[in-house]
Design an enzyme around this catalytic site. Sequence first.
Site, PDB file in Angstrom:
ATOM      1  N   GLY A 218      35.490  52.802  33.194  1.00 50.18           N
ATOM      2  CA  GLY A 218      35.931  52.942  34.581  1.00 50.18           C
ATOM      3  C   GLY A 218      36.371  54.366  34.874  1.00 50.18           C
ATOM      4  O   GLY A 218      35.845  55.339  34.311  1.00 50.18           O
ATOM      5  N   SER A 219      37.395  54.456  35.734  1.00 50.12           N
ATOM      6  CA  SER A 219      37.745  55.764  36.300  1.00 50.12           C
ATOM      7  C   SER A 219      38.294  56.772  35.288  1.00 50.12           C
ATOM      8  O   SER A 219      38.349  57.960  35.584  1.00 50.12           O
ATOM      9  CB  SER A 219      38.766  55.593  37.411  1.00 50.12           C
ATOM     10  OG  SER A 219      38.199  54.785  38.404  1.00 50.12           O
ATOM     11  N   VAL A 220      38.723  56.337  34.120  1.00 49.47           N
ATOM     12  CA  VAL A 220      39.189  57.345  33.161  1.00 49.47           C
ATOM     13  C   VAL A 220      38.037  58.274  32.783  1.00 49.47           C
ATOM     14  O   VAL A 220      38.242  59.397  32.344  1.00 49.47           O
ATOM     15  CB  VAL A 220      39.853  56.739  31.899  1.00 49.47           C
ATOM     16  CG1 VAL A 220      41.135  56.020  32.236  1.00 49.47           C
ATOM     17  CG2 VAL A 220      38.895  55.829  31.163  1.00 49.47           C
TER      18      VAL A 220
END
Lengths: 485, 456
Positions: A218-220
């Site tokens: 995801g956004s990491v």
Amino acid sequence: MNQAIRNSWIVAVALFILLFGSISYVQFFDADSLNANPSNNRQLLKTFCSDRGPILVGGHPIAESVATDSDCKYQRKYNDPLLYAGLTGFFSKYAGQYGLESAMRDELAGTTNEAVFDRISQAFTGTRPQGQSVELTIDPAIQKMAYDMIPDGIAGSIVVMNPKTGAVVAMVSKPSYDTNLMASHDQKSVDTAYAKLVNEPGINLFGSAAYKQTYAPGSVFKLVDTAAALASGKYNKDSVLPNPAALKFPGIDYTLPNYLYGQCDTQDKASFTFALENSCNTPFASIALDLGQDAITAQANKFGFNDKSLSFPDSVTGSRFPGSTATLDKPALARSAIGQQDVSATPLEIAMMTAAIANGGKQMKPNLVQTVRTPDLRTVESLKPQMLRQSTTPEIAQQITDWMVSVVENGIAGAAAVPGVEVAGKTGTAEVGNTGLNNAWFTGFAPANDPQYVVTIMMPNVDVATGAALTSPNASKLFKAVLKK
Amino acid sequence: MSQLMTVAKPRRNIELLLLVLALGMGVMANALVNLNLGRTFDKDFYTQAAVLAGLSLAVHITLRFRAKYADPVMLPVVVALNGLGLAVIHRLDIVTGDTAGQRQWLWTGLAVAAAVAVLWLLKDHRILRRFTYISLVLSVLLLLLPLVPGISAGDVNGATVWIKLGPFTFQPGEIAKITLAVFFAGYLSSNRDLILLAGKKIGRLQLPRSRDLGPMVVAWIASVGVLVFQHDLGTSVLFFGLFMVMIYVATSRISWVLIGLVLMAVGGYAAYKIFPHVTRRIDTWIHALDPQVIGATGGSGQVVEGLFGMANGGLLGTGLGEGSPDSVPLANSDMIIASIGEELGLVGLFAVVCLYALFIARGFRAALGTRDSFGKLLAVGLAFAFALQCFVIIGGVTRLIPLTGLTTPFLAAGGSSLLANWIIVALLLKISDAARRPAAPAAKPDDQPRKEVPAS
């Protein structure tokens, strides 16, 4: 006739020379490799009942061999097995060997080359070879705290590590299991337990999910895009990024929407600061489309993706971002750039990536083993910090750190804050298919100006609210505990 | 006729001295087994030591009377090997609960009795030449026996080479080895002039006449027959090697060896293509360490377990009773070399192979020394077959070549093999006696001197 007899004799001698050669090959030249063959359980038979060295955490054995009265003189015993199952693995006659028990098997059995001299002296004194002890880098209090943070019935992994040395301070994953079940000398009970556990969802018998299992990050993963953008020279800290509510792809009936829960929809242009604080999707997708797949792959590789050879010392499952051999079309590249689609990472890899940013771009080799000692307490091996690779420049690392601080101070990772300490962080949420559930991530480090600890938390298959409650706030608690605030 | 001359001395006292050493080795091995496996020296231990000593002495005394000039090294070497085999089989019995050791003692007694009988009754080895064609008939019968319904023991470990008479099983092929050697020695020593002098010459290659190819064809049919009908790859190779070396020694013609090699290559390739059991043997040999091949039924599990055992033993071995040779299937018969390699190490196994080499060297020495061509051919055939047998089985166990189920002479558990090999020992001793005895004043009618054709 005699000449022919002599010639036949030469043939017979040649046959015997071949035999001497093949015997020497098997028993000398190839012996080590035969002994190490995975199908070979002779070494195991030899060591299974012998006094193997203990695995220690904070001076206390979490795995040890205890004397028994049976023919098999020693029994492997695990203390606090649920807490450490993912690290120790188990040493089983019937179900194989995994985790540190497998990765450190020669040290624990006392059969390393270094231990050979000890064994020679033991041969004279008549004592049986005794294994070396392996002391881990784990802090038992932090390990326990992290383990208790994951509620029963929910899966999850937490990694705490030192970004400067690579030493792993805590590594837990749930659900866990009792490793003693696997080490029993009773084959029937081992078989039964194995058959039951291997089918239990979420349990990884072969090592902690924190380094054996990969998940969509995801956004990491946007940290990788950011580093790639700055490294390309096409972007700098003042760049203005496109931030449409949705990314459209000409000729394809697909749009990539922006992140719903921040304030992304308030403006259609964004700075890096704003995009990271609110974890907007479209700016990073645009960067990836602009730089191209190979640039993102190259940066991902520099952070440790696509490395299948890492061991710490047990082998780590490789994280993945597809390289140019598997060409992604534009929507796929856009989705991969925000940590979905074709990207997957172990929690350990995300911790290592974060550690590289914390450590001025230098990625250190993660390690679980602090020291290896002989039975007479002589240290034969101790942790030497080892650099794996330069992941990015110190300047870029510093820039990303500044932005990650602002993510915690002003953005959606606010719950990770610790009073009096600058915390750098990034959250991630990755959709899991169409279940409506997500993989919830937090990764970060503190103090931002002199990073001592990296904390990475990963909760698979949770709804958004649960994910939010179990990641950033727990990171804050862990920072407080390790920094003693 | 160039002959090696040895000073004619009986050397029986040297033999006695060496025998004491050889007995010491067998008895000590057995003592170590008992010690390391936590057994006390019970009555059995002393009885067995006495029996082994008694049997060896019986042969020794027979030699003093009937073959005074026989080679003094052969018997001690064989006693050492036989004694070691008994100790290792006993050691495996202790952990597996088998009673192979007792059977082996019984067969050792029988085999030694047979050897003594041969030494006592066979006044001169040249008498055997009279039985040339009887030996051929006997060989064919022996080879066919395992296929006869009623006495056939059926398929044992993939080969049909056993017969069953009441509680006893027997492998007639082991004896056929001897009778075939006798037939070929007799046939070739009588017909070598014809074989040598007739035939076309192409360049340097003297081709045999097709009618002289007869024995070669018989050999080929026998080997292929054993392979096809009895699934016995090892014996097939053994027979063929035996014939080739005897024809070569009889004729000194390399052309025969070349023809033989071509026949063997053709036969071998065809066998690989046609017979599934041969294909499987070769394939499991090549891919032996592949985990799937190890685990498969009829896979390489046995040979790989043996390799693991030998690697476990390493240079010096685990010590008798300290390893786990019993985790290898057929550890006391086909795989006894792996058991010895594990517990006595590279060093111990080298010593064992050296004993074999020494025995074979003495066999060749007897062949060189004896004056009649029949004796030369018989000795060289038996000695070479023995060498080939060691090569095939030890090479198979160490994965130098595909594993075939041949017995390890004197060591492996198995009565027919012991019996046959002790008879071979008796024959070689007899021939060596003829070789080392002072030259007889006049040639006997059996042994008319023949024109020696120099080697080409």
